[in-house]
Design an enzyme around this catalytic site. Sequence first.
Site, short mmCIF file in Angstrom:
data_model
loop_
_atom_site.label_atom_id
_atom_site.label_comp_id
_atom_site.label_asym_id
_atom_site.label_seq_id
_atom_site.Cartn_x
_atom_site.Cartn_y
_atom_site.Cartn_z
N TYR A 144 0.84 -1.06 0.08
CA TYR A 144 0.02 0.15 0.00
C TYR A 144 0.73 1.20 0.00
O TYR A 144 1.93 1.06 0.47
CB TYR A 144 -0.90 -0.01 1.12
CG TYR A 144 -0.50 -0.19 2.60
CD1 TYR A 144 0.01 0.80 3.33
CD2 TYR A 144 -0.89 -1.18 3.32
CE1 TYR A 144 0.65 0.96 4.56
CE2 TYR A 144 -0.21 -1.53 4.61
CZ TYR A 144 0.39 -0.18 5.14
OH TYR A 144 0.61 -0.33 6.62
N CYS A 145 0.47 2.57 -0.57
CA CYS A 145 1.17 3.48 -0.74
C CYS A 145 2.51 3.35 -1.27
O CYS A 145 3.56 3.78 -0.73
CB CYS A 145 1.23 4.02 0.53
SG CYS A 145 1.62 6.09 0.34
N PRO A 146 2.63 2.69 -2.74
CA PRO A 146 3.93 2.38 -3.01
C PRO A 146 4.58 3.64 -3.60
O PRO A 146 3.97 4.70 -3.91
CB PRO A 146 3.54 1.46 -4.45
CG PRO A 146 2.12 1.76 -4.45
CD PRO A 146 1.27 2.30 -3.28
N LYS A 157 8.39 -4.68 2.66
CA LYS A 157 8.14 -3.32 2.76
C LYS A 157 7.95 -3.07 4.22
O LYS A 157 7.16 -3.84 4.85
CB LYS A 157 7.45 -2.57 1.95
CG LYS A 157 7.06 -1.20 2.50
CD LYS A 157 6.00 -0.36 1.41
CE LYS A 157 5.59 0.78 1.62
NZ LYS A 157 4.91 1.78 0.64
#
Length: 275
Positions: A144-146, A157
Site C-alpha cells: 500500500y502507498c507504493p 516493505k
Amino acid sequence: MNERLQQTTWRFVDQSISANQRSPLESFAMDDTLCHLVGQEMSNATIRTWVHEGSVVLGIQDHRLPHIDQGMAQLRANGYEPIVRNSGGLAVVLDAGVLNISIVRDETTPLSINAAFDVMVDFIRALFPQIAHKIEAYEIVGSYCPGSYDLSIDGKKFAGISQRRMKNGIAVQIYLCVEGSGSKRAELIREFYAAGLQGEETKFHYPIITPHVMASLQELTGELITVQEVNERIRQLLKAWNGMLVELPLQENEHELYTYYLQRIIKRNESMLKK
C-alpha cells in the site's frame, strides 16, 4: 552517513505517547507548524515522533474512488477512522505498532525531492546499524502507498516516506511498521480498495495489494523490537551526534500558529469527507 544529520543541532519533539489517542489531523497540523517555524528560522531543525491508534490516512486520489463512502465504511467496520492528509501518497495504516517520524528542516540550502528522501533513508539506517546494509529503497509492487522510496528488507516493505514543503520548510515523514503484522495491515487496505472500487475501471491506477510483500520490523528481524524502544533509539542517537539533547515540545508562543494550522486542516478534511 548524511552530514546534514550529524552537523545539525536538532530539536526533538516526542509525541510517541501523548498523541496516541488524538486524531492524526493534529500531527499533520503540527508538521505544518514546524515547517513554518523552521522555515522562517523561528526554531531549530526538528525531529518529531508520533503514534496514533486506529486510523487510516487517505491521499487525495483515494478520496476520488468511485465508491469512497463504502470504502470508508469498510475501514470503520474494522475499527479504523479515515482522514485525508495534506501531503502526497495513498492510504496508509496508523496504529499502536506504527512509529511515525518527521524530519523538519529549512530550505536555506536548496534540497531536491530525492535528496530530502535520502536524508530520511540515512536516518533510518543510522537507527538500525546492525541491519543497515539490508535496508533498500525502491518501490515494492503490491504494497500500500507504493513509491520509489519504499524501505524494505529482502523484498518486504516495512516503511514508506512522504514529504511536504511550505514556508521555506521541508517535513519528510516516514511511517515505520515496528510491531505486529505487516500483511494484516495490507489486507485492511486491500479490502478498502475492493469496497471503494467494486470492480469499476478508473483513470487512476490504484495499487493491487498483495499482503505478503509487507512486514513489520519485528517480523523481519525476529526480535521483540517495540515502538518505544525505537523512539528511545532516536533519543540516544541525537545525544550521540550532539553531545546533548534539545527536547522541546511546542512552546506557549507557538500554540497560536499551531491552532491556525489545525483549524485549517480540520476544515479541509471535513470538506473532503463531505464530497
